[in-house]
Design a protein around this motif. Sequence first.
Motif, PDB file in Angstrom:
ATOM      1  N   TYR A 149      41.624  42.259  38.749  1.00 28.87           N
ATOM      2  CA  TYR A 149      40.809  41.199  39.357  1.00 28.87           C
ATOM      3  C   TYR A 149      40.039  41.725  40.575  1.00 28.87           C
ATOM      4  O   TYR A 149      40.374  42.754  41.148  1.00 28.87           O
ATOM      5  CB  TYR A 149      41.713  40.015  39.750  1.00 28.87           C
ATOM      6  CG  TYR A 149      40.918  38.757  39.989  1.00 28.87           C
ATOM      7  CD1 TYR A 149      40.259  38.129  38.934  1.00 28.87           C
ATOM      8  CD2 TYR A 149      40.791  38.222  41.260  1.00 28.87           C
ATOM      9  CE1 TYR A 149      39.487  36.988  39.150  1.00 28.87           C
ATOM     10  CE2 TYR A 149      40.032  37.084  41.478  1.00 28.87           C
ATOM     11  CZ  TYR A 149      39.381  36.473  40.409  1.00 28.87           C
ATOM     12  OH  TYR A 149      38.608  35.362  40.631  1.00 28.87           O
ATOM     13  N   TRP A 150      39.038  40.989  40.974  1.00 28.11           N
ATOM     14  CA  TRP A 150      38.210  41.334  42.133  1.00 28.11           C
ATOM     15  C   TRP A 150      39.061  41.595  43.366  1.00 28.11           C
ATOM     16  O   TRP A 150      39.962  40.825  43.677  1.00 28.11           O
ATOM     17  CB  TRP A 150      37.260  40.179  42.471  1.00 28.11           C
ATOM     18  CG  TRP A 150      36.267  39.860  41.407  1.00 28.11           C
ATOM     19  CD1 TRP A 150      36.246  38.742  40.626  1.00 28.11           C
ATOM     20  CD2 TRP A 150      35.151  40.652  40.992  1.00 28.11           C
ATOM     21  NE1 TRP A 150      35.179  38.792  39.758  1.00 28.11           N
ATOM     22  CE2 TRP A 150      34.495  39.953  39.961  1.00 28.11           C
ATOM     23  CE3 TRP A 150      34.645  41.897  41.392  1.00 28.11           C
ATOM     24  CZ2 TRP A 150      33.352  40.438  39.321  1.00 28.11           C
ATOM     25  CZ3 TRP A 150      33.512  42.381  40.756  1.00 28.11           C
ATOM     26  CH2 TRP A 150      32.882  41.657  39.740  1.00 28.11           C
ATOM     27  N   MET A 186      33.245  47.039  37.737  1.00 25.16           N
ATOM     28  CA  MET A 186      32.146  46.155  38.139  1.00 25.16           C
ATOM     29  C   MET A 186      32.162  46.058  39.657  1.00 25.16           C
ATOM     30  O   MET A 186      33.246  45.960  40.249  1.00 25.16           O
ATOM     31  CB  MET A 186      32.323  44.759  37.539  1.00 25.16           C
ATOM     32  CG  MET A 186      32.306  44.731  36.024  1.00 25.16           C
ATOM     33  SD  MET A 186      32.226  43.038  35.331  1.00 25.16           S
ATOM     34  CE  MET A 186      33.896  42.490  35.590  1.00 25.16           C
ATOM     35  N   ASP A 221      37.395  31.832  45.148  1.00 22.25           N
ATOM     36  CA  ASP A 221      36.244  31.604  44.263  1.00 22.25           C
ATOM     37  C   ASP A 221      34.947  31.372  45.025  1.00 22.25           C
ATOM     38  O   ASP A 221      33.884  31.856  44.623  1.00 22.25           O
ATOM     39  CB  ASP A 221      36.490  30.375  43.367  1.00 22.25           C
ATOM     40  CG  ASP A 221      37.600  30.606  42.359  1.00 22.25           C
ATOM     41  OD1 ASP A 221      38.248  31.678  42.400  1.00 22.25           O
ATOM     42  OD2 ASP A 221      37.824  29.707  41.525  1.00 22.25           O
ATOM     43  N   LEU A 224      33.623  34.673  46.463  1.00 23.61           N
ATOM     44  CA  LEU A 224      33.155  35.535  45.379  1.00 23.61           C
ATOM     45  C   LEU A 224      31.835  35.032  44.805  1.00 23.61           C
ATOM     46  O   LEU A 224      30.915  35.816  44.543  1.00 23.61           O
ATOM     47  CB  LEU A 224      34.194  35.600  44.254  1.00 23.61           C
ATOM     48  CG  LEU A 224      35.411  36.478  44.495  1.00 23.61           C
ATOM     49  CD1 LEU A 224      36.404  36.326  43.342  1.00 23.61           C
ATOM     50  CD2 LEU A 224      35.000  37.941  44.639  1.00 23.61           C
ATOM     51  N   THR A 225      31.746  33.723  44.621  1.00 22.49           N
ATOM     52  CA  THR A 225      30.519  33.151  44.074  1.00 22.49           C
ATOM     53  C   THR A 225      29.347  33.442  45.002  1.00 22.49           C
ATOM     54  O   THR A 225      28.270  33.859  44.564  1.00 22.49           O
ATOM     55  CB  THR A 225      30.680  31.626  43.886  1.00 22.49           C
ATOM     56  OG1 THR A 225      31.781  31.397  43.009  1.00 22.49           O
ATOM     57  CG2 THR A 225      29.420  31.001  43.305  1.00 22.49           C
ATOM     58  N   ALA A 228      28.421  37.140  44.828  1.00 21.93           N
ATOM     59  CA  ALA A 228      27.774  37.497  43.556  1.00 21.93           C
ATOM     60  C   ALA A 228      26.406  36.846  43.426  1.00 21.93           C
ATOM     61  O   ALA A 228      25.500  37.405  42.797  1.00 21.93           O
ATOM     62  CB  ALA A 228      28.667  37.098  42.378  1.00 21.93           C
ATOM     63  N   ILE A 233      26.028  41.424  40.048  1.00 23.34           N
ATOM     64  CA  ILE A 233      27.171  42.242  39.649  1.00 23.34           C
ATOM     65  C   ILE A 233      26.619  43.435  38.873  1.00 23.34           C
ATOM     66  O   ILE A 233      25.773  43.261  37.999  1.00 23.34           O
ATOM     67  CB  ILE A 233      28.153  41.460  38.744  1.00 23.34           C
ATOM     68  CG1 ILE A 233      28.768  40.283  39.519  1.00 23.34           C
ATOM     69  CG2 ILE A 233      29.252  42.367  38.206  1.00 23.34           C
ATOM     70  CD1 ILE A 233      29.649  39.373  38.674  1.00 23.34           C
ATOM     71  N   ALA A 235      27.630  47.132  36.746  1.00 28.68           N
ATOM     72  CA  ALA A 235      28.666  47.953  36.114  1.00 28.68           C
ATOM     73  C   ALA A 235      28.012  49.275  35.722  1.00 28.68           C
ATOM     74  O   ALA A 235      27.386  49.360  34.673  1.00 28.68           O
ATOM     75  CB  ALA A 235      29.238  47.251  34.891  1.00 28.68           C
ATOM     76  N   GLY A 253      36.126  45.075  40.537  1.00 32.11           N
ATOM     77  CA  GLY A 253      37.174  44.680  39.590  1.00 32.11           C
ATOM     78  C   GLY A 253      36.781  45.150  38.208  1.00 32.11           C
ATOM     79  O   GLY A 253      35.742  45.792  38.027  1.00 32.11           O
ATOM     80  N   SER A 254      37.606  44.852  37.226  1.00 31.42           N
ATOM     81  CA  SER A 254      37.238  45.186  35.848  1.00 31.42           C
ATOM     82  C   SER A 254      37.904  44.206  34.892  1.00 31.42           C
ATOM     83  O   SER A 254      39.012  43.740  35.137  1.00 31.42           O
ATOM     84  CB  SER A 254      37.611  46.625  35.497  1.00 31.42           C
ATOM     85  OG  SER A 254      38.996  46.839  35.655  1.00 31.42           O
ATOM     86  N   ALA A 255      37.182  43.900  33.804  1.00 35.39           N
ATOM     87  CA  ALA A 255      37.719  42.993  32.782  1.00 35.39           C
ATOM     88  C   ALA A 255      38.666  43.761  31.875  1.00 35.39           C
ATOM     89  O   ALA A 255      38.804  44.985  31.978  1.00 35.39           O
ATOM     90  CB  ALA A 255      36.571  42.388  31.981  1.00 35.39           C
TER      91      ALA A 255
ATOM     92  N   PHE B 143      35.876  33.657  36.524  1.00 34.79           N
ATOM     93  CA  PHE B 143      37.023  34.159  37.289  1.00 34.79           C
ATOM     94  C   PHE B 143      38.274  34.374  36.421  1.00 34.79           C
ATOM     95  O   PHE B 143      38.892  35.425  36.472  1.00 34.79           O
ATOM     96  CB  PHE B 143      37.400  33.235  38.460  1.00 34.79           C
ATOM     97  CG  PHE B 143      36.269  32.947  39.388  1.00 34.79           C
ATOM     98  CD1 PHE B 143      35.722  33.959  40.165  1.00 34.79           C
ATOM     99  CD2 PHE B 143      35.719  31.677  39.483  1.00 34.79           C
ATOM    100  CE1 PHE B 143      34.671  33.706  41.032  1.00 34.79           C
ATOM    101  CE2 PHE B 143      34.662  31.413  40.344  1.00 34.79           C
ATOM    102  CZ  PHE B 143      34.142  32.434  41.120  1.00 34.79           C
ATOM    103  N   SER B 256      38.284  39.542  28.804  1.00 33.67           N
ATOM    104  CA  SER B 256      38.442  38.534  29.843  1.00 33.67           C
ATOM    105  C   SER B 256      37.139  38.406  30.642  1.00 33.67           C
ATOM    106  O   SER B 256      36.298  39.295  30.618  1.00 33.67           O
ATOM    107  CB  SER B 256      39.601  38.906  30.764  1.00 33.67           C
ATOM    108  OG  SER B 256      39.348  40.126  31.434  1.00 33.67           O
ATOM    109  N   ILE B 258      36.023  37.837  34.430  1.00 32.92           N
ATOM    110  CA  ILE B 258      36.344  37.658  35.852  1.00 32.92           C
ATOM    111  C   ILE B 258      35.092  37.361  36.672  1.00 32.92           C
ATOM    112  O   ILE B 258      35.188  37.107  37.857  1.00 32.92           O
ATOM    113  CB  ILE B 258      37.113  38.861  36.453  1.00 32.92           C
ATOM    114  CG1 ILE B 258      36.246  40.121  36.509  1.00 32.92           C
ATOM    115  CG2 ILE B 258      38.407  39.116  35.705  1.00 32.92           C
ATOM    116  CD1 ILE B 258      36.890  41.272  37.314  1.00 32.92           C
ATOM    117  N   PRO B 260      31.877  35.194  38.141  1.00 30.60           N
ATOM    118  CA  PRO B 260      31.778  33.756  38.428  1.00 30.60           C
ATOM    119  C   PRO B 260      31.029  32.980  37.345  1.00 30.60           C
ATOM    120  O   PRO B 260      30.973  31.759  37.406  1.00 30.60           O
ATOM    121  CB  PRO B 260      30.995  33.714  39.751  1.00 30.60           C
ATOM    122  CG  PRO B 260      31.062  35.093  40.307  1.00 30.60           C
ATOM    123  CD  PRO B 260      31.164  36.007  39.135  1.00 30.60           C
TER     124      PRO B 260
END
Lengths: 306, 306
Positions: A149-150, A186, A221, A224-225, A228, A233, A235, A253-255, B143, B256, B258, B260
């Motif tokens: 996660y971020w 990311m 949130d 972060l919003t 961003a 964002i 990658a 972070g990364s998914a 998220f 996933s 993450i 926003p």
Amino acid sequence: MTSSATQPLASTDDVYPSRQYDEPRLLERQDPVIHGKPGYLPELQRRIYETKGFLAYPSFFTAEEIEAIRREADSQRVHCERDRPEVITEPGSNDVRSIFDVHRRSPTIDRLSRHPKIQNVVTEILGGGAYIHQSRINFKPGFRGKEFYWHSDFETWHVEDGMPRMRAVSCSISLTPNTELNGPLMLIPGSHKRFVSCVGSTPKNHFESSLKKQEYGVPDDVSLTRLAEEGGIEAPTGPAGSVVFFECNTMHGSASNITPMPRMNVFFVYNSVENKLREPFSGQTPRPGHIANRTDYNPLQPVEKV
Amino acid sequence: MTSSATQPLASTDDVYPSRQYDEPRLLERQDPVIHGKPGYLPELQRRIYETKGFLAYPSFFTAEEIEAIRREADSQRVHCERDRPEVITEPGSNDVRSIFDVHRRSPTIDRLSRHPKIQNVVTEILGGGAYIHQSRINFKPGFRGKEFYWHSDFETWHVEDGMPRMRAVSCSISLTPNTELNGPLMLIPGSHKRFVSCVGSTPKNHFESSLKKQEYGVPDDVSLTRLAEEGGIEAPTGPAGSVVFFECNTMHGSASNITPMPRMNVFFVYNSVENKLREPFSGQTPRPGHIANRTDYNPLQPVEKV
């Protein structure tokens, strides 16, 4: 969550308080982004790092250079003892997720950490001598690679390790191709200029679980919003041998990775010798040395012959 | 996992046996991909669907058309009763992940399912009359949007719902932008030409947990690797209003999310009226009607005025 009244007062010289308040706060950065004078980096690259908080090089190392590192990383993964504290396995499996302190375990990785091409960038960004705060190899397997996660690394290093100021840079060296779809790193451009003060407190021995799954020091949130929306964002993608330098406070972070393509990278954190660790700002016991070096502050010497 | 000796013999007319053997198998498809004669679809699009197993349209619906649908989907999400069986929440939270049977809950969604632009594609692919096997709205929150592992929908519909042959097509209508980074639908081109026979058996009432997290009918690593090596992986991107038609056996999944940026889509499964459900090939009780319609096989009538 405890109420403000029962929480310790922020240390008066803690310029980046986190996990101390009930509400998240978005604070202004108090440190330069680039600490050294112009010299090695082209002006455009300095401007990019200053503005975005990271520099991505699609082909920093050649295929031959990186192949030797990849073999060494594979060998480390195969031969590491799973019960060593430096070895972190995936939640729910025995697959190796990370090996810490790897520059001390492997002369090849030690030499890589002192490669002149890396050292030149690090010296200019940090403005002088640097030592390794943390090193590791990350393995993000195919099919079952978990998300991360971020987070701002600095938030953790500050609260849990006692890193006082923002004067560190991470260098991530890809040993496999990064695509948009295999769970790439990311980053939020410009996020390094703010400090997201996270809610809650730090439980004892948080590091034992946080290296598998982050639960404290998690940005909210709304922050972060906002970050961003301002910066977007990105990658960075590229073949094996691509490198990203990113500022210690850049939100990243990364998914998860469900593709068959694994990801593997070597990760060095360089901290300025002027920014040595103090007691953790959480007031708790420092994390162990293989995660946060607090014994060897000697400035790195670049290798002469690579 | 039980041994072969204790497992039921495959039905002699089960041309796609799955969850019956101890070892995964990669079987050849026994059905046409496009069942109807050329008429509506341009020849190139027929060839793409035949070859890749999906057709992606970046701007199938206009911004105005999709805005009306998005409002309706939001309204459904806000007003749905969380304890209804059609409403599926995220693991570990009360956020709505999916609402099933949505064309029966909403006249707006019902009309969308019979939109002539969709019906023309469906009729040609399935070769005649089609009914809705399943409909839903999917909400993949920002998220904390969970991954959905690789699967062939047909494998589930065959084993758990008794869909005999591959003569169904899914239509996914995006109500939000799809980017590479917000957990988009990933598909393996060409995977619809093989059937991955999965190991293990199906536990009773599997659907109750599988809609949150897939544990049975999961394709094996070797088959997935082979399919992805042959066909690669694609993630169609586009603005709200983009549409993907994909063959019922096309292997797909999503990582996933993450970022926003939430993802929301309306999802219709059209099955040929010649391909009505039978008893589940698992030998177990059929899933409930809101997940697998087995009462209304009347061919859909396209709406005249949209």
